[in-house]
Write a protein that holds these residues in place. Sequence first.
Motif, PDB file in Angstrom:
ATOM      1  N   SER A  97       0.880  -1.217  -0.107  1.00  0.00           N
ATOM      2  CA  SER A  97      -0.126  -0.122  -0.022  1.00  0.00           C
ATOM      3  C   SER A  97       0.739   1.463  -0.128  1.00  0.00           C
ATOM      4  O   SER A  97       1.231   1.699   1.068  1.00  0.00           O
ATOM      5  CB  SER A  97      -0.980   0.051   1.277  1.00  0.00           C
ATOM      6  N   PRO A  98       0.998   1.857  -1.062  1.00  0.00           N
ATOM      7  CA  PRO A  98       1.718   3.317  -1.046  1.00  0.00           C
ATOM      8  C   PRO A  98       1.211   4.309  -0.341  1.00  0.00           C
ATOM      9  O   PRO A  98       1.719   5.114   0.313  1.00  0.00           O
ATOM     10  CB  PRO A  98       1.420   3.652  -2.593  1.00  0.00           C
ATOM     11  N   ALA A  99      -0.322   4.126  -0.028  1.00  0.00           N
ATOM     12  CA  ALA A  99      -1.152   5.085   0.801  1.00  0.00           C
ATOM     13  C   ALA A  99      -0.226   4.936   2.467  1.00  0.00           C
ATOM     14  O   ALA A  99      -0.437   5.958   3.185  1.00  0.00           O
ATOM     15  CB  ALA A  99      -2.470   4.838   0.908  1.00  0.00           C
ATOM     16  N   GLU A 100      -0.230   3.603   2.672  1.00  0.00           N
ATOM     17  CA  GLU A 100       0.597   3.458   3.907  1.00  0.00           C
ATOM     18  C   GLU A 100       1.887   4.098   4.042  1.00  0.00           C
ATOM     19  O   GLU A 100       2.156   4.478   5.048  1.00  0.00           O
ATOM     20  CB  GLU A 100       0.413   2.052   4.528  1.00  0.00           C
ATOM     21  N   LEU A 101       2.575   4.062   3.159  1.00  0.00           N
ATOM     22  CA  LEU A 101       3.999   4.593   3.165  1.00  0.00           C
ATOM     23  C   LEU A 101       3.852   6.025   3.293  1.00  0.00           C
ATOM     24  O   LEU A 101       4.423   6.705   4.161  1.00  0.00           O
ATOM     25  CB  LEU A 101       4.717   4.615   1.876  1.00  0.00           C
ATOM     26  N   VAL A 102       2.851   6.703   2.503  1.00  0.00           N
ATOM     27  CA  VAL A 102       2.645   8.298   2.991  1.00  0.00           C
ATOM     28  C   VAL A 102       2.356   8.522   4.127  1.00  0.00           C
ATOM     29  O   VAL A 102       2.710   9.481   4.691  1.00  0.00           O
ATOM     30  CB  VAL A 102       1.492   8.639   1.486  1.00  0.00           C
ATOM     31  N   ASN A 103       1.291   7.746   4.819  1.00  0.00           N
ATOM     32  CA  ASN A 103       0.720   7.919   5.791  1.00  0.00           C
ATOM     33  C   ASN A 103       1.682   7.960   7.030  1.00  0.00           C
ATOM     34  O   ASN A 103       1.788   8.795   7.885  1.00  0.00           O
ATOM     35  CB  ASN A 103      -0.397   7.002   6.262  1.00  0.00           C
ATOM     36  N   GLN A 104       2.699   6.763   7.073  1.00  0.00           N
ATOM     37  CA  GLN A 104       3.724   6.861   7.756  1.00  0.00           C
ATOM     38  C   GLN A 104       4.846   8.023   7.575  1.00  0.00           C
ATOM     39  O   GLN A 104       5.123   8.668   8.621  1.00  0.00           O
ATOM     40  CB  GLN A 104       4.690   5.686   7.423  1.00  0.00           C
ATOM     41  N   LEU A 105       5.045   8.786   6.525  1.00  0.00           N
ATOM     42  CA  LEU A 105       5.974   9.725   6.392  1.00  0.00           C
ATOM     43  C   LEU A 105       5.168  10.804   6.852  1.00  0.00           C
ATOM     44  O   LEU A 105       5.864  11.661   7.620  1.00  0.00           O
ATOM     45  CB  LEU A 105       6.176  10.033   4.705  1.00  0.00           C
ATOM     46  N   LEU A 106       4.025  11.221   6.798  1.00  0.00           N
ATOM     47  CA  LEU A 106       3.126  12.240   7.337  1.00  0.00           C
ATOM     48  C   LEU A 106       3.017  12.165   8.846  1.00  0.00           C
ATOM     49  O   LEU A 106       3.046  13.191   9.507  1.00  0.00           O
ATOM     50  CB  LEU A 106       1.895  12.358   6.943  1.00  0.00           C
ATOM     51  N   ALA A 107       3.026  11.100   9.305  1.00  0.00           N
ATOM     52  CA  ALA A 107       3.080  10.909  10.886  1.00  0.00           C
ATOM     53  C   ALA A 107       4.343  11.071  11.612  1.00  0.00           C
ATOM     54  O   ALA A 107       4.352  11.519  12.622  1.00  0.00           O
ATOM     55  CB  ALA A 107       2.449   9.747  11.121  1.00  0.00           C
TER      56      ALA A 107
END
Length: 134
Positions: A97-107
């Motif tokens: 999930s690329p969205a999970e990668l982005v979510n982790q970066l944003l968090a």
Amino acid sequence: MQSKRGVTVKLSGRQLAVMRVLWQQREATVAEVQQALETDPPLAYSTVATVLSRMERKGLITHRVEDRQYYYRAVVSEVGANQSVVGDLVDRVFGGSPAELVNQLLASDQVDADELERIKQLVNEHAKRTKRKS
């Protein structure tokens, strides 16, 4: 990562470091790669030569000979390698999930206001390209 022969290959940390030297310098001898790697302690000349030889057998690099000196250059592009590394990270760490990668970066604390604006710009540009293809 795919070489020109279409074989998927993954780079170790040391191989990626060697590739970065070759991408930056376009072409380098064993001694030049050894010097550019900046490891502590420095890698032995024979170790660097072995890494280069193995990478050549995998189709990642090639060489030419001039006055009995080998000059190595990358066969795999930096863009292709980066895409492969990110794809592998997304698959292994974020369940595809690329969205999970982005979510982790944003968090995390790694994304400041300037980076966030740049990410938004990239997302908008990607959305426009994707819309045109539809």
